[in-house]
Design an enzyme around this catalytic site. Structure first.
Site, PDB file in Angstrom:
ATOM      1  N   SER A 170       0.823  -1.211   0.000  1.00 38.32           N
ATOM      2  CA  SER A 170       0.000   0.000   0.000  1.00 38.32           C
ATOM      3  C   SER A 170       0.855   1.258   0.000  1.00 38.32           C
ATOM      4  O   SER A 170       0.588   2.206  -0.760  1.00 38.32           O
ATOM      5  CB  SER A 170      -0.954  -0.001   1.194  1.00 38.32           C
ATOM      6  OG  SER A 170      -0.263  -0.134   2.417  1.00 38.32           O
ATOM      7  N   HIS A 217      -1.798  -8.748   1.912  1.00 40.34           N
ATOM      8  CA  HIS A 217      -1.474  -7.484   2.586  1.00 40.34           C
ATOM      9  C   HIS A 217      -2.554  -7.210   3.634  1.00 40.34           C
ATOM     10  O   HIS A 217      -2.731  -7.977   4.564  1.00 40.34           O
ATOM     11  CB  HIS A 217      -1.356  -6.362   1.552  1.00 40.34           C
ATOM     12  CG  HIS A 217      -0.771  -5.083   2.070  1.00 40.34           C
ATOM     13  ND1 HIS A 217      -0.036  -5.000   3.226  1.00 40.34           N
ATOM     14  CD2 HIS A 217      -0.819  -3.809   1.581  1.00 40.34           C
ATOM     15  CE1 HIS A 217       0.349  -3.758   3.425  1.00 40.34           C
ATOM     16  NE2 HIS A 217      -0.126  -3.003   2.453  1.00 40.34           N
ATOM     17  N   ARG A 247       4.080  -4.537  16.930  1.00 45.18           N
ATOM     18  CA  ARG A 247       2.674  -4.157  16.870  1.00 45.18           C
ATOM     19  C   ARG A 247       1.791  -5.261  17.455  1.00 45.18           C
ATOM     20  O   ARG A 247       0.751  -4.996  18.058  1.00 45.18           O
ATOM     21  CB  ARG A 247       2.273  -3.832  15.428  1.00 45.18           C
ATOM     22  CG  ARG A 247       3.051  -2.678  14.821  1.00 45.18           C
ATOM     23  CD  ARG A 247       2.774  -2.528  13.333  1.00 45.18           C
ATOM     24  NE  ARG A 247       3.159  -3.723  12.594  1.00 45.18           N
ATOM     25  CZ  ARG A 247       2.911  -3.923  11.300  1.00 45.18           C
ATOM     26  NH1 ARG A 247       2.263  -2.997  10.605  1.00 45.18           N
ATOM     27  NH2 ARG A 247       3.292  -5.034  10.710  1.00 45.18           N
TER      28      ARG A 247
END
Length: 471
Positions: A276, A306, A361
């Protein structure tokens, strides 16, 4: 697992704070702002410095080699090639992402929060990505108000979305909404009127902040249209960006608001090589405006390899529960993982194209779960997967990174607070990713980065080249 609050992390932070900061993007000191300059004024001051910095790099070091390109890299999707300038974040295979030099735990500690000890406000991360400086709470609150002032969405955007069937994937509807917003692009108007190249960044800035502001309105409209009988919830301009988005979706729980702030912050940027981010950079290099560039990025994000992976993870976890029950044993889970792999599928949420350790994350989401939902059955299953999947993938011998990535955890958190519609999750990812992509697009135009045009070759060219190399 004390992923982020370790003495080591704090000592590294102290070390960074004790250094001195000179130029943007080069961490010699961490600057924490305390006063009133607005975001655009900050950029007007910073941009000439960075233009000169880039000019010096090109003049003094244009011929410095960055590495060797191999046939494997060419065939393998340019994996590992150093070929993009991306100022807002940097990804280390071992350490994970840093936003303008700050790790996720450092961002959690230093960026302003809505509540004491709470998660960082996405507006603060936007400021950090654009300026390289940690904003004050006053500056973040001012930016929140500015984004509210830019958030009005014209009726034709909703009409364009409504022209699609309800069955259309939420990402298809989201991209449609972004394309409908594009008719108001300030960059397109300015370019058609002959704006100087030196000022390209200014309408790009306007488009970018408008787009970031409008996306939660568009995204929440799609959610309410598809899943809540079209009962739209209006914005609350007293709330910050993440809390207001949560409210427009239909979730007023303060813990959900904290989750949304965390989610929007940690998904915002992951350097420039992912699909992206790279797509937006590539399309924008043709001087396509931020709406066109971000719309292209969303189409990449919608791919199963993705952003769509966060949808696939929760669906897979629910399939485990459906077949084996919530109280699945470790041995049953191992069997199910092997069953998935032997059927030719992957275990979604594990592995990463760059990372070689557990994704930070993932780790901060785990910390959030341990704090707010430790007894959630799906969270406990995710914890078991952390113990079960990496050894199995390591045993296969084909996986460079058997550890969980960001997608392995996010769906379970959203599901806990009632946002159970997995098909919608990638839209949340898209809203977040706008913060990083648009920040970099502004700098692309400020630095005058050129049209991206790598060289491609045929298989015959590669074969001939290899023959010559072997001779």
């Amino acid at each position: 697992m004390g992923f982020f609050r370790s003495v080591t992390a704090l000592s590294r932070l102290h070390s960074r704070l004790s250094q001195s900061y000179n130029s943007l993007g080069s961490v010699r000191c961490l600057q924490i702002q305390s006063s009133g300059q607005d975001l655009r004024s900050q950029l007007e001051q910073l941009i000439p410095e960075q233009q000169e910095r880039l000019k010096k790099l090109k003049t003094d070091h244009a011929n410095v080699q960055l590495g060797n390109i191999t046939v494997d890299m060419v065939i393998g999707g340019m994996r590992g090639m150093t070929g993009l300038l991306w100022e807002t974040s940097l990804l280390d295979p071992e350490e994970g992402i840093r936003f303008r030099g700050l790790s996720i735990p450092e961002c959690q500690k230093l960026l302003p929060a809505a509540n004491p000890g709470g998660e960082p406000l996405p507006e603060g991360l936007l400021w950090l990505l654009l300026t390289g400086k940690v904003p004050s709470k006053e500056q973040v609150d001012s930016l929140s108000k500015e984004l509210h002032s830019r958030s009005a969405v014209p009726d034709h955007v909703f009409n364009a979305i409504d022209a699609l069937p309800l069955s259309a994937h939420p990402m298809t509807q989201f991209t449609t909404g972004v394309m409908a917003l594009q008719v108001h692009s300030e960059f397109q108007k300015a370019y058609e009127n002959g704006i100087s190249k030196a000022k390209f960044w200014e309408p790009t800035y306007e488009d970018s902040l408008n787009l970031i502001a409008q996306l939660p309105v568009v995204a929440s409209y799609i959610y309410r249209r598809v899943y809540k009988n079209g009962q739209v919830i209006s914005a609350d301009k007293s709330l910050d960006y993440g809390a207001n988005f949560s409210r427009m979706l239909g979730f007023d729980d303060q813990k959900m608001q904290e989750l949304m702030r965390l989610y929007l912050s940690i998904h915002s940027d992951h350097e420039g090589g992912n699909v992206s981010a790279h797509t937006a950079h590539l399309v924008a290099s043709a001087l396509s405006d931020p709406y066109l560039s971000f719309g292209a990025a969303l189409n990449g994000l919608a791919g199963p390899l993705h952003g769509l992976a966060n949808q696939e993870v929760l669906l897979w976890i629910k399939s485990v529960v459906k077949e084996c029950g919530e109280n699945i044993t470790t041995e049953q889970l191992k069997e199910y993982v092997w069953k998935t792999l032997k059927s030719g599928k992957v275990v979604p949420g594990f592995g990463h194209g760059v990372l070689r350790k557990t994704d930070p994350r993932y780790s901060c989401q785990r910390e959030f779960a341990l704090k707010h939902l430790p007894d959630d059955p799906l969270f406990q299953l995710v914890s078991k997967l952390y113990d079960v999947v990496p050894p199995i993938l390591t045993e296969l011998g084909k996986v460079k990174n058997p550890w969980p990535n960001v997608d392995a955890h996010s769906g379970v958190l959203l599901n806990h607070f009632g946002l159970t519609e997995a098909r919608y999750y990638t839209v949340l990812f898209g809203v977040s990713r706008s913060i990083g992509i648009c920040s970099q697009l502004i700098w692309d135009r400020a630095l005058g980065l050129p049209l991206e045009r790598p060289k491609s070759v045929t298989m015959e060219w590669l074969e001939n080249h290899c023959k010559k190399a072997a001779a």
